[in-house]
Design a protein around this motif. Structure first.
Motif, PDB file in Angstrom:
ATOM      1  N   THR A  62       0.831  -1.315   0.131  1.00 53.05           N
ATOM      2  CA  THR A  62      -0.086   0.064  -0.098  1.00 53.05           C
ATOM      3  C   THR A  62       0.749   1.312  -0.073  1.00 53.05           C
ATOM      4  O   THR A  62       0.663   2.084  -0.790  1.00 53.05           O
ATOM      5  CB  THR A  62      -0.797   0.017   1.207  1.00 53.05           C
ATOM      6  OG1 THR A  62      -1.516  -1.349   1.446  1.00 53.05           O
ATOM      7  CG2 THR A  62      -1.983   0.976   1.224  1.00 53.05           C
ATOM      8  N   GLU A  63       1.986   1.242   0.805  1.00 53.25           N
ATOM      9  CA  GLU A  63       2.835   2.311   0.969  1.00 53.25           C
ATOM     10  C   GLU A  63       3.715   2.543  -0.138  1.00 53.25           C
ATOM     11  O   GLU A  63       3.525   3.880  -0.785  1.00 53.25           O
ATOM     12  CB  GLU A  63       3.779   2.101   1.894  1.00 53.25           C
ATOM     13  CG  GLU A  63       4.256   3.301   2.773  1.00 53.25           C
ATOM     14  CD  GLU A  63       5.228   3.018   3.744  1.00 53.25           C
ATOM     15  OE1 GLU A  63       5.013   2.497   4.658  1.00 53.25           O
ATOM     16  OE2 GLU A  63       6.566   3.171   3.623  1.00 53.25           O
ATOM     17  N   VAL A  66       1.163   3.976  -2.966  1.00 53.11           N
ATOM     18  CA  VAL A  66       0.780   5.345  -2.645  1.00 53.11           C
ATOM     19  C   VAL A  66       1.820   6.138  -3.012  1.00 53.11           C
ATOM     20  O   VAL A  66       1.498   7.634  -3.695  1.00 53.11           O
ATOM     21  CB  VAL A  66       0.517   5.558  -1.039  1.00 53.11           C
ATOM     22  CG1 VAL A  66       0.326   7.202  -0.485  1.00 53.11           C
ATOM     23  CG2 VAL A  66      -0.992   5.043  -0.733  1.00 53.11           C
ATOM     24  N   ASN A  67       3.067   6.047  -2.720  1.00 53.49           N
ATOM     25  CA  ASN A  67       4.193   6.819  -3.171  1.00 53.49           C
ATOM     26  C   ASN A  67       4.414   7.014  -4.823  1.00 53.49           C
ATOM     27  O   ASN A  67       4.525   7.938  -5.125  1.00 53.49           O
ATOM     28  CB  ASN A  67       5.422   6.241  -2.700  1.00 53.49           C
ATOM     29  CG  ASN A  67       5.760   6.281  -1.159  1.00 53.49           C
ATOM     30  OD1 ASN A  67       5.193   7.273  -0.765  1.00 53.49           O
ATOM     31  ND2 ASN A  67       6.594   5.619  -0.732  1.00 53.49           N
ATOM     32  N   VAL A  70       1.712   9.431  -5.771  1.00 53.52           N
ATOM     33  CA  VAL A  70       2.018  10.662  -5.242  1.00 53.52           C
ATOM     34  C   VAL A  70       3.200  11.321  -6.365  1.00 53.52           C
ATOM     35  O   VAL A  70       3.117  12.449  -6.909  1.00 53.52           O
ATOM     36  CB  VAL A  70       2.687  10.913  -3.636  1.00 53.52           C
ATOM     37  CG1 VAL A  70       3.358  12.179  -3.650  1.00 53.52           C
ATOM     38  CG2 VAL A  70       1.765  10.713  -2.775  1.00 53.52           C
ATOM     39  N   THR A  80      -0.302  19.361   3.238  1.00 53.00           N
ATOM     40  CA  THR A  80      -1.476  18.601   3.504  1.00 53.00           C
ATOM     41  C   THR A  80      -2.709  19.333   4.242  1.00 53.00           C
ATOM     42  O   THR A  80      -2.364  20.676   4.633  1.00 53.00           O
ATOM     43  CB  THR A  80      -1.130  17.870   4.806  1.00 53.00           C
ATOM     44  OG1 THR A  80      -0.681  18.456   5.644  1.00 53.00           O
ATOM     45  CG2 THR A  80       0.104  16.606   4.225  1.00 53.00           C
ATOM     46  N   PHE A 131      -3.253  15.017  -2.276  1.00 53.20           N
ATOM     47  CA  PHE A 131      -2.630  14.192  -1.603  1.00 53.20           C
ATOM     48  C   PHE A 131      -3.477  13.074  -0.949  1.00 53.20           C
ATOM     49  O   PHE A 131      -3.384  11.754  -0.795  1.00 53.20           O
ATOM     50  CB  PHE A 131      -1.665  14.971  -0.669  1.00 53.20           C
ATOM     51  CG  PHE A 131      -1.033  14.240   0.195  1.00 53.20           C
ATOM     52  CD1 PHE A 131       0.379  13.293  -0.424  1.00 53.20           C
ATOM     53  CD2 PHE A 131      -0.903  13.735   1.624  1.00 53.20           C
ATOM     54  CE1 PHE A 131       1.250  12.496   0.182  1.00 53.20           C
ATOM     55  CE2 PHE A 131      -0.029  12.869   2.170  1.00 53.20           C
ATOM     56  CZ  PHE A 131       0.863  12.177   1.569  1.00 53.20           C
ATOM     57  N   LYS A 132      -4.637  13.542  -0.319  1.00 52.65           N
ATOM     58  CA  LYS A 132      -5.657  12.491   0.222  1.00 52.65           C
ATOM     59  C   LYS A 132      -6.174  11.364  -1.030  1.00 52.65           C
ATOM     60  O   LYS A 132      -6.333  10.328  -0.478  1.00 52.65           O
ATOM     61  CB  LYS A 132      -6.954  13.162   0.701  1.00 52.65           C
ATOM     62  CG  LYS A 132      -6.583  14.141   1.959  1.00 52.65           C
ATOM     63  CD  LYS A 132      -6.757  13.151   3.082  1.00 52.65           C
ATOM     64  CE  LYS A 132      -6.683  14.072   4.456  1.00 52.65           C
ATOM     65  NZ  LYS A 132      -5.860  13.399   5.238  1.00 52.65           N
ATOM     66  N   CYS A 134      -4.372  10.524  -3.258  1.00 58.02           N
ATOM     67  CA  CYS A 134      -3.435   9.543  -3.665  1.00 58.02           C
ATOM     68  C   CYS A 134      -3.345   8.585  -2.604  1.00 58.02           C
ATOM     69  O   CYS A 134      -3.144   7.179  -3.041  1.00 58.02           O
ATOM     70  CB  CYS A 134      -1.968  10.243  -3.856  1.00 58.02           C
ATOM     71  SG  CYS A 134      -1.681  11.335  -5.133  1.00 58.02           S
ATOM     72  N   ALA A 135      -3.434   8.776  -1.184  1.00 58.25           N
ATOM     73  CA  ALA A 135      -3.616   8.069  -0.243  1.00 58.25           C
ATOM     74  C   ALA A 135      -4.586   7.188  -0.327  1.00 58.25           C
ATOM     75  O   ALA A 135      -4.545   5.694   0.022  1.00 58.25           O
ATOM     76  CB  ALA A 135      -3.740   8.657   1.043  1.00 58.25           C
ATOM     77  N   ARG A 137      -5.476   5.979  -3.130  1.00 57.44           N
ATOM     78  CA  ARG A 137      -5.040   5.261  -4.497  1.00 57.44           C
ATOM     79  C   ARG A 137      -5.950   5.577  -5.457  1.00 57.44           C
ATOM     80  O   ARG A 137      -6.235   4.738  -6.581  1.00 57.44           O
ATOM     81  CB  ARG A 137      -5.223   3.630  -4.154  1.00 57.44           C
ATOM     82  CG  ARG A 137      -4.214   3.305  -3.037  1.00 57.44           C
ATOM     83  CD  ARG A 137      -4.391   1.816  -2.499  1.00 57.44           C
ATOM     84  NE  ARG A 137      -3.528   1.007  -3.259  1.00 57.44           N
ATOM     85  CZ  ARG A 137      -3.541  -0.539  -3.131  1.00 57.44           C
ATOM     86  NH1 ARG A 137      -4.615  -0.762  -2.190  1.00 57.44           N
ATOM     87  NH2 ARG A 137      -2.980  -1.238  -3.876  1.00 57.44           N
TER      88      ARG A 137
END
Ligand code: ADP
Ligand code: MG
Length: 272
Positions: A62-63, A66-67, A70, A80, A131-132, A134-135, A137
């Motif tokens: 997941t990380e 997300v990266n 981003v 943020t 950014f939210k 992207c988090a 996905r």
């Protein structure tokens, strides 16, 4: 059964590592041995051991994803929602921004337009929401209005406009920053309209501008196209006008006030 008979052989360990890597389970490959020792120590069940490894792999994947999102979004900096100081900008409703941060607007393919003078946090909020996304996905792209139009024009010239528009239309969220800083020629305005039609009710846009809607005719050099653009853009849209002071000069002002007070104070002390 002795512990020695239960211990896996070196070749078994290596085979397991190789297979995990073959399956692209990198985090599991990193952890399985240490976790196995830990599991023996704390007497955890086989299921608990496997569960822990899989959880770690899911987290890492997941990380990573997300990266990647981003990076692909091409944000000009990382801002943020959490770092936005709502007390400095009371014209922005914290409740509304927090509601938008749940991304229901992306799900509903709604748009957001942030309007206001320079420095009031339009780009900050746009990136924060991006950014939210992207988090969560979602596929996001940040572009200045100017670079986006230039890109579309270049695609038109190189006869790849269809492909470019298609790629853009696959985004969940497109952030168009700084519309209105420079006027657009008719060709760019038409391209913008074309893209807007393609995205209409299919994907979200966050747009920031320093111009009020009745000045959009000047931006696009044509009142008819401006009103057609506004018609599509504003149909399902959250409009957020921001008034107030520029955050950029906040510190400078505070310093200037401090300096002024100091000088005043020195003046008084000299008199006494
Ligand atoms: P705009 O796009 O409206 O011109 P920006 O979003 O670029 O303004 O803001 C300018 C700078 O000030 C950025 O570094 C941004 O992070 C910061 N900023 C603006 N408003 C706030 C705020 N209310 N809280 C925290 N930082 C802010
Ligand atoms: Mg800006």
């Amino acid at each position: 059964m002795t512990r020695t008979t239960m211990s896996p052989s070196l070749s078994e360990l290596e085979a397991l590592r190789q297979n995990l890597l073959f399956l692209r389970l990198r985090r599991m490959a990193e952890l399985y041995e240490a976790e196995a020792k830990r599991a023996v120590k704390i007497k955890s069940s086989y299921t608990a051991y496997l569960n822990r490894l899989v959880e770690e792999e899911v987290l890492a994947k997941t990380e990573r994803s997300v990266n990647t999102r981003v990076n692909k979004a091409r944000f000009p900096g990382l801002k943020t929602i959490e770092s936005f100081d709502f007390s400095f900008q009371p014209s922005v409703s914290e409740v509304l921004i927090k509601e938008l941060a749940t991304l229901a607007f992306v799900q509903a393919a709604e748009n957001i337009v942030l309007l206001g003078p320079p420095g009031v946090g339009k780009t900050h909020l746009a990136i924060g929401l991006g950014f939210k996304a992207c988090a969560a996905r979602k596929k996001v792209l940040f572009a200045s209005a100017l670079s986006l139009m230039d890109e579309l024009l270049a695609a038109l010239v190189s006869r790849s406009l269809g492909t470019r528009l298609e790629i853009l239309s696959r985004l969940d969220l497109l952030i168009i920053d700084e519309l209105g800083y420079l006027p657009m020629d008719t060709q760019r305005a038409n391209l913008f309209f074309q893209h807007l039609c393609q995205r209409y009710e299919k994907g979200s846009i966050i747009l920031t501008s320093n111009k009020t809607f009745n000045q959009w005719g000047e931006i696009f050099g044509d009142d008819v196209i401006a009103s057609a653009i506004l018609d599509r853009l504003l149909h399902h849209c959250h409009i957020i006008p921001i008034q107030g002071e520029s955050y950029r000069i906040k510190d400078k002002k505070t310093k200037a006030i401090d300096k002024g007070q100091k000088q005043e104070h020195n003046g008084i002390s000299k008199k006494t």
